[in-house]
Design a protein around this motif. Sequence first.
Motif, short mmCIF file in Angstrom:
data_model
loop_
_atom_site.label_atom_id
_atom_site.label_comp_id
_atom_site.label_asym_id
_atom_site.label_seq_id
_atom_site.Cartn_x
_atom_site.Cartn_y
_atom_site.Cartn_z
N ARG A 149 -1.47 25.74 21.56
CA ARG A 149 -1.37 25.31 22.96
C ARG A 149 -1.56 23.80 23.06
O ARG A 149 -2.40 23.22 22.38
N THR A 150 -0.77 23.19 23.93
CA THR A 150 -0.94 21.78 24.24
C THR A 150 -2.21 21.61 25.05
O THR A 150 -2.52 22.42 25.92
N HIS A 180 2.98 25.85 27.06
CA HIS A 180 3.25 24.47 26.61
C HIS A 180 2.61 24.38 25.23
O HIS A 180 1.41 24.57 25.08
N VAL A 211 3.43 13.98 23.97
CA VAL A 211 4.51 14.73 24.62
C VAL A 211 5.42 13.81 25.42
O VAL A 211 6.64 13.83 25.27
N ILE A 257 8.24 24.15 25.34
CA ILE A 257 7.77 24.79 26.57
C ILE A 257 8.55 26.09 26.75
O ILE A 257 9.79 26.10 26.71
N TYR A 306 7.04 19.39 20.32
CA TYR A 306 6.44 20.28 21.31
C TYR A 306 7.52 21.17 21.89
O TYR A 306 8.72 20.92 21.74
N HIS A 327 3.62 17.65 33.31
CA HIS A 327 3.17 18.30 32.06
C HIS A 327 1.76 18.84 32.24
O HIS A 327 1.46 19.95 31.79
N ALA A 344 1.89 22.00 34.03
CA ALA A 344 2.43 23.06 33.17
C ALA A 344 1.35 23.66 32.28
O ALA A 344 1.40 24.85 31.97
N LEU A 345 0.38 22.85 31.87
CA LEU A 345 -0.71 23.36 31.03
C LEU A 345 -1.50 24.45 31.74
O LEU A 345 -2.00 25.37 31.11
#
Length: 171
Positions: free
Chosen positions: A13-14, A54, A22, A70, A68, A43, A46-47
Amino acid sequence: MHFPSSSRLALRRTVEEDLDFVVAAETHAENRPYVFQWPRDRHRAALANGDLRHLILDALPEKRPVGYAILAGIHDAHRSVELMRIVVTAKRQGYGREGVRLIQELAFDFLGAHRLWLDMRTYNDQARALYRAAGFAEEGVLRDCVLVDGIFYSNVIMSMLEEEYRQLPKK
């Protein structure tokens, strides 16, 4: 959640600390023509979005980020997961091919997807060849669907079904 890995690459996971990487990856001159650029705040949002994954692609054993991805539609009622984007910064080293394979494994073996799909610019011949080699089929073209810097571009839709994934030779 467990994320698949290989001897050379791992998905994870980011986290917030990855966002500089990113944003730099998607705005880099080599990647910019092929991917939408999101601001850092998008971004970050999005996490926290439970319907997205992500992900960072880390080169092993040093755990160095080399790209990376998504995924969207994690909770889709139709079990259709979208590969919204994959961006690789370490070019021509096989990380893109391996990253797509790990994403297929994540989608079908861990997320329970029935269908994994993506859309990409029709002029991205290198990515198109990679996806074909990974078992994706072309479904059609969205003509002039993206406006970038005053120019319309078309996108091709590609997908893979779970049964097609299961028939791929295992690495």
